[in-house]
Design a protein around this motif. Structure first.
Motif, PDB file in Angstrom:
ATOM      1  N   GLN A 167       0.495   6.017   5.564  1.00 19.13           N
ATOM      2  CA  GLN A 167       1.504   5.257   5.126  1.00 19.13           C
ATOM      3  C   GLN A 167       1.690   3.897   6.207  1.00 19.13           C
ATOM      4  OE1 GLN A 167       2.205   6.993   3.116  1.00 19.13           O
ATOM      5  NE2 GLN A 167       1.222   8.836   3.615  1.00 19.13           N
ATOM      6  N   THR A 168       1.286   3.734   7.381  1.00 19.17           N
ATOM      7  CA  THR A 168       1.285   2.472   8.344  1.00 19.17           C
ATOM      8  C   THR A 168       0.313   1.510   7.548  1.00 19.17           C
ATOM      9  OG1 THR A 168       1.889   3.818  10.029  1.00 19.17           O
ATOM     10  CG2 THR A 168       0.674   1.718  10.324  1.00 19.17           C
ATOM     11  N   TYR A 169      -0.707   2.257   7.126  1.00 17.82           N
ATOM     12  CA  TYR A 169      -1.700   1.055   6.652  1.00 17.82           C
ATOM     13  C   TYR A 169      -1.350   0.651   5.323  1.00 17.82           C
ATOM     14  CZ  TYR A 169      -5.163   2.554  10.233  1.00 17.82           C
ATOM     15  OH  TYR A 169      -5.997   2.627  11.431  1.00 17.82           O
ATOM     16  N   ALA A 170      -0.630   1.380   4.602  1.00 19.10           N
ATOM     17  CA  ALA A 170      -0.347   0.925   3.126  1.00 19.10           C
ATOM     18  C   ALA A 170       0.791  -0.137   3.636  1.00 19.10           C
ATOM     19  CB  ALA A 170       0.426   2.069   2.440  1.00 19.10           C
ATOM     20  N   ARG A 171       1.841   0.002   4.352  1.00 21.97           N
ATOM     21  CA  ARG A 171       2.798  -1.096   4.609  1.00 21.97           C
ATOM     22  C   ARG A 171       2.208  -2.252   5.270  1.00 21.97           C
ATOM     23  NH1 ARG A 171       5.408   3.902   6.356  1.00 21.97           N
ATOM     24  NH2 ARG A 171       6.959   4.413   5.103  1.00 21.97           N
ATOM     25  N   GLU A 172       0.995  -2.181   5.831  1.00 23.05           N
ATOM     26  CA  GLU A 172       0.365  -3.326   6.174  1.00 23.05           C
ATOM     27  C   GLU A 172      -0.659  -4.125   5.075  1.00 23.05           C
ATOM     28  OE1 GLU A 172       1.556  -4.867   8.933  1.00 23.05           O
ATOM     29  OE2 GLU A 172       2.864  -3.331   9.395  1.00 23.05           O
ATOM     30  N   ALA A 173      -0.713  -3.640   4.040  1.00 21.74           N
ATOM     31  CA  ALA A 173      -1.583  -3.996   3.206  1.00 21.74           C
ATOM     32  C   ALA A 173      -1.299  -5.510   2.968  1.00 21.74           C
ATOM     33  CB  ALA A 173      -1.496  -3.268   1.861  1.00 21.74           C
ATOM     34  N   ASP A 209       2.860   3.298  -3.297  1.00 18.69           N
ATOM     35  CA  ASP A 209       3.903   2.899  -2.804  1.00 18.69           C
ATOM     36  C   ASP A 209       4.462   3.583  -1.516  1.00 18.69           C
ATOM     37  OD1 ASP A 209       6.669   1.751  -2.129  1.00 18.69           O
ATOM     38  OD2 ASP A 209       7.411   2.112  -4.257  1.00 18.69           O
ATOM     39  N   PRO A 210       4.433   3.101  -0.400  1.00 17.19           N
ATOM     40  CA  PRO A 210       4.551   3.985   1.016  1.00 17.19           C
ATOM     41  C   PRO A 210       5.995   4.394   0.927  1.00 17.19           C
ATOM     42  CG  PRO A 210       4.178   1.710   1.397  1.00 17.19           C
ATOM     43  CD  PRO A 210       3.929   1.896   0.053  1.00 17.19           C
ATOM     44  N   GLU A 211       6.859   3.508   0.236  1.00 12.84           N
ATOM     45  CA  GLU A 211       8.289   3.852   0.264  1.00 12.84           C
ATOM     46  C   GLU A 211       8.556   5.166  -0.183  1.00 12.84           C
ATOM     47  OE1 GLU A 211      10.707   2.464   2.220  1.00 12.84           O
ATOM     48  OE2 GLU A 211       8.883   1.127   2.735  1.00 12.84           O
ATOM     49  N   LEU A 212       7.681   5.836  -1.252  1.00 14.79           N
ATOM     50  CA  LEU A 212       7.745   7.110  -1.952  1.00 14.79           C
ATOM     51  C   LEU A 212       7.398   8.078  -1.111  1.00 14.79           C
ATOM     52  CD1 LEU A 212       7.055   5.877  -5.605  1.00 14.79           C
ATOM     53  CD2 LEU A 212       9.006   6.086  -4.664  1.00 14.79           C
ATOM     54  N   ALA A 213       6.509   7.958  -0.179  1.00 13.01           N
ATOM     55  CA  ALA A 213       5.885   8.867   0.757  1.00 13.01           C
ATOM     56  C   ALA A 213       6.859   9.799   1.740  1.00 13.01           C
ATOM     57  CB  ALA A 213       4.843   8.274   1.178  1.00 13.01           C
ATOM     58  N   ARG A 214       6.414  11.030   1.733  1.00 15.67           N
ATOM     59  CA  ARG A 214       6.901  11.588   2.850  1.00 15.67           C
ATOM     60  C   ARG A 214       6.279  12.388   3.853  1.00 15.67           C
ATOM     61  NH1 ARG A 214       8.874  16.307  -0.693  1.00 15.67           N
ATOM     62  NH2 ARG A 214       9.842  17.209   1.143  1.00 15.67           N
ATOM     63  N   PRO A 215       6.489  12.689   4.926  1.00  8.76           N
ATOM     64  CA  PRO A 215       5.484  13.225   5.995  1.00  8.76           C
ATOM     65  C   PRO A 215       4.743  14.406   5.497  1.00  8.76           C
ATOM     66  CG  PRO A 215       7.754  12.947   7.112  1.00  8.76           C
ATOM     67  CD  PRO A 215       7.943  12.732   5.415  1.00  8.76           C
ATOM     68  N   ASP A 222      -1.143 -15.413  -0.573  1.00  6.64           N
ATOM     69  CA  ASP A 222       0.293 -15.415  -0.209  1.00  6.64           C
ATOM     70  C   ASP A 222       0.256 -14.011  -0.369  1.00  6.64           C
ATOM     71  OD1 ASP A 222       2.804 -15.367   0.322  1.00  6.64           O
ATOM     72  OD2 ASP A 222       3.451 -16.447  -1.397  1.00  6.64           O
ATOM     73  N   PRO A 223       0.706 -13.707   1.198  1.00  9.71           N
ATOM     74  CA  PRO A 223       1.076 -11.871   0.958  1.00  9.71           C
ATOM     75  C   PRO A 223       2.422 -11.733   0.466  1.00  9.71           C
ATOM     76  CG  PRO A 223       1.523 -12.949   3.307  1.00  9.71           C
ATOM     77  CD  PRO A 223       0.571 -14.009   2.411  1.00  9.71           C
ATOM     78  N   GLY A 224       3.220 -12.507   0.218  1.00  5.57           N
ATOM     79  CA  GLY A 224       4.551 -12.378  -0.531  1.00  5.57           C
ATOM     80  C   GLY A 224       4.213 -11.899  -1.869  1.00  5.57           C
ATOM     81  N   ILE A 225       3.155 -12.149  -2.518  1.00 10.44           N
ATOM     82  CA  ILE A 225       2.857 -11.768  -3.942  1.00 10.44           C
ATOM     83  C   ILE A 225       2.426 -10.366  -4.389  1.00 10.44           C
ATOM     84  CG2 ILE A 225       2.682 -14.333  -4.717  1.00 10.44           C
ATOM     85  CD1 ILE A 225      -0.444 -13.717  -5.109  1.00 10.44           C
ATOM     86  N   VAL A 226       2.263  -9.682  -3.116  1.00 11.37           N
ATOM     87  CA  VAL A 226       1.555  -8.260  -3.257  1.00 11.37           C
ATOM     88  C   VAL A 226       2.875  -7.332  -3.612  1.00 11.37           C
ATOM     89  CG1 VAL A 226       0.760  -6.446  -1.996  1.00 11.37           C
ATOM     90  CG2 VAL A 226      -0.101  -8.619  -1.402  1.00 11.37           C
ATOM     91  N   ARG A 227       2.647  -6.550  -4.523  1.00 13.55           N
ATOM     92  CA  ARG A 227       3.503  -5.578  -5.131  1.00 13.55           C
ATOM     93  C   ARG A 227       2.928  -4.082  -4.988  1.00 13.55           C
ATOM     94  NH1 ARG A 227       5.774  -9.461  -4.568  1.00 13.55           N
ATOM     95  NH2 ARG A 227       6.659 -11.054  -6.078  1.00 13.55           N
ATOM     96  N   PHE A 228       3.631  -3.123  -4.552  1.00 11.95           N
ATOM     97  CA  PHE A 228       3.088  -1.810  -4.584  1.00 11.95           C
ATOM     98  C   PHE A 228       3.611  -1.147  -5.943  1.00 11.95           C
ATOM     99  CE2 PHE A 228       4.123  -2.759   0.224  1.00 11.95           C
ATOM    100  CZ  PHE A 228       2.863  -2.542   0.681  1.00 11.95           C
TER     101      PHE A 228
END
Length: 558
Positions: free
Chosen positions: A97-103, A76-82, A115-121
């Motif tokens: 993080q960039t690649y994860a967000r674009e997964a 889950d890229p939202e949990l990551a920090r630099p 459907d990319p909308g069904i992808v869950r982190f």
């Protein structure tokens, strides 16, 4: 729900398909791409997906991407920090993080119609935890420990399962990481990090932990469910080893010391967790859970009555864990794993067609198990290719190299066949009901994830599988679950008096385990193996290049 689980970001990319809580298929990308571990765990490869494994999982269930209800991505890229904020020296980590967000977009391109909308982190360590807690048998109320190199911002998770829910109890923030410390030692000793940590574990048995006091200054539990593990001065403890240089006693001693401090820390974490939950069952996941020596010490000295380890404990297992976690969250009852044989298989007719296309001489004996047992009794090495391939790094009687355990020289012989270091042991497989008289340790042990002491009376009878410290990493075989393997073991015992056979993975050093028939034929053709048992068919080395009059008649030979 029909859920496809994906692991991709770090290493061991894999896919798993869970339908209504049942695991239908799971496979690692390396088995298709033939690239060990699928890719190297560097930020520049983080975009790569297990495209072939995912497509196969869908074919297995006759599904199209548009038939899926959800796809999980085990980070889950939202949990990551630099990286710098977490104390890590990894200036390109932001690419992950960039690649994860674009997964979701990458997955849509890899699986047309999705459907990319069904992808869950899914948080990385929650996926690890679910892969173990929800897959273990009889674990509706259990504790789970996850330890690896890193996730989004932690390296460890302690949690409890209560029926279909997972409750996190503690997470160790980075940079403190038992997995990263072990990886650093792996590289210092001249092995490939994030790949060869098991070699350090094997080397440790050849040393003494004389550097333990020094290591305890850098790696230790904090008593509150966490630990400290960072900045170990390996260069001060022993000289680095070049990849092609021989190992020294100092290298073995530092490996033994690191192994000892790892075990001590894990025991403290297990005791702390038990104090919170008072559960009977502990399940383990994460790359550190592949350390079978540490697992055995937790089982032997820890407070839990039962310890179960996910057979795909490394990052590949998070593909399954993410899918199981989402399934449980949507009301599907997760079914425990019944085995690790979740990969590809071929029918008898398909295998016969492969062999005819390859123009190799082969036969179909009345009983392939008896044929293999006779070859083993004659001290032949056998490549064994049967049923569905294994999910995870262990060969468990589906893609195996087999040998006679009664000849001490077979250890060196198999290591030569596989092209690997001579200090590494090979493992025994044994019928579950015979194991207690020969081995002392956690039973049953179907996934080869614990070490057992070999009874003194048996050490000279099965020397090929006895490690330098008198232990063996056993696989117990349940005839109800593995009837063909059990029959082979029974026939071998009739001929030799030994209920044990050497079992190691069907591959050579640096290559993934054999998966499809072409892999099996290529490995057999390029290695000094005497017999290939592929489905009901047998190919003998002496006949390998005799292509005339190739037959596959019942009971007949070529």
């Amino acid at each position: 729900m029909r859920i496809l689980g994906i692991n991709a970001l770090f290493h061991d990319p894999a896919a798993a398909l869970v339908i209504d809580g049942r695991t239908v298929a799971a496979a690692e990308e390396e088995r298709f791409s033939r690239r060990k571990h699928g890719k190297r765990p560097v930020p520049f490869s983080a975009w790569e997906l297990p495209e072939q494994a995912a497509a196969w999982c869908l074919r297995r269930a006759n599904l199209r991407p548009e038939d899926l209800d959800a796809v999980t991505y085990s980070y889950d890229p939202e949990l990551a920090r630099p990286a710098g904020d977490m104390g890590l020296d990894d200036p390109w980590d932001h690419l992950r993080q960039t690649y994860a967000r674009e997964a979701p977009g990458f997955l849509k391109a890899a699986l047309p119609g999705l459907d990319p909308g069904i992808v869950r982190f899914v948080p990385h360590h929650m996926a690890h935890a679910a892969s173990s807690a929800f897959a273990a048998p009889d674990a509706e109320d259990s504790s789970v420990l996850v330890l690896d190199g890193r996730g989004e911002r932690a390296s460890h998770l302690a949690a409890r399962r209560v029926r279909d829910e997972l409750e996190p109890l503690y997470a160790q923030d980075l940079p403190h990481s038992l997995g990263l410390v072990y990886e650093e030692l792996t590289a210092h000793l001249g092995f490939l990090r994030s790949s060869d940590e098991f070699k350090v574990m094997a080397l440790a048995s050849h040393g003494t932990p004389r550097m333990l006091a020094e290591l305890r200054r850098h790696v230790y539990p904090t008593g509150d469910g966490g630990f400290r593990a960072t900045a170990v001065p390996w260069h001060e403890l022993c000289p680095p080893r070049g990849a092609d240089e021989p190992w020294t006693q100092a290298h073995a001693d530092v490996a033994a010391s690191a192994q000892a401090v790892l075990e001590e820390t894990l025991l403290d974490l297990a005791r702390w967790l038990h104090g919170k939950t008072h559960h009977r069952v502990l399940t383990l996941a994460g790359g550190v859970a592949l350390n079978c020596v540490a697992n055995s010490r937790i089982a032997r000295e820890g407070p839990f009555s039962q310890v179960w380890v996910q057979p795909a404990a490394g990052d590949a297992g998070t593909a399954l864990g993410g899918a199981l976690l989402l399934a449980a969250g949507h009301g599907d009852d997760p079914e425990p794993m019944t085995g690790a044989d979740l990969g590809r298989d071929w029918s008898e007719a398909e295998l016969g067609a492969w062999l005819k296309t390859a123009a190799v001489a082969f036969e179909r004996p009345p009983d392939i198990a008896a044929t293999v047992a006779r070859a083993l009794a004659e001290n032949r090495i056998v490549a064994w290719f049967q049923g569905r391939s294994e999910y995870g790094p262990r060969a468990l009687g589906h893609r195996s190299l087999l040998a006679h355990p009664g000849h001490a020289g077979n250890l060196e012989r198999l290591n030569d066949v596989k092209g690997r270091e001579q200090f590494r042991p090979v493992a025994p497989m044994v019928l579950a009901d015979r194991a207690p008289e020969i081995f002392d340790g956690p039973m049953p042990s179907p996934y080869m994830l614990f070490v057992h002491d070999v009874a003194e009376a048996w050490r000279e009878r099965i020397p090929a599988v006895v490690h330098v410290d008198g232990t063996a990493r056993i696989q117990t075989v349940d005839p109800a679950r593995e009837p063909l393997v059990a029959r082979m073991l029974g026939e071998f015992e009739k001929l030799t008096g030994l209920p044990v056979v050497v079992n190691t993975s069907l591959n050579t050093a640096g290559r993934p385990m054999v998966d499809d028939p072409r892999d099996a034929l290529e490995c057999f053709g390029s290695s000094p193996v005497d017999l290939l048992a592929i489905g009901p068919y047998a190919i003998r080395r002496r006949d390998l290049f005799r292509t005339s009059e190739v037959q596959a008649s019942e009971g007949g030979g070529a």
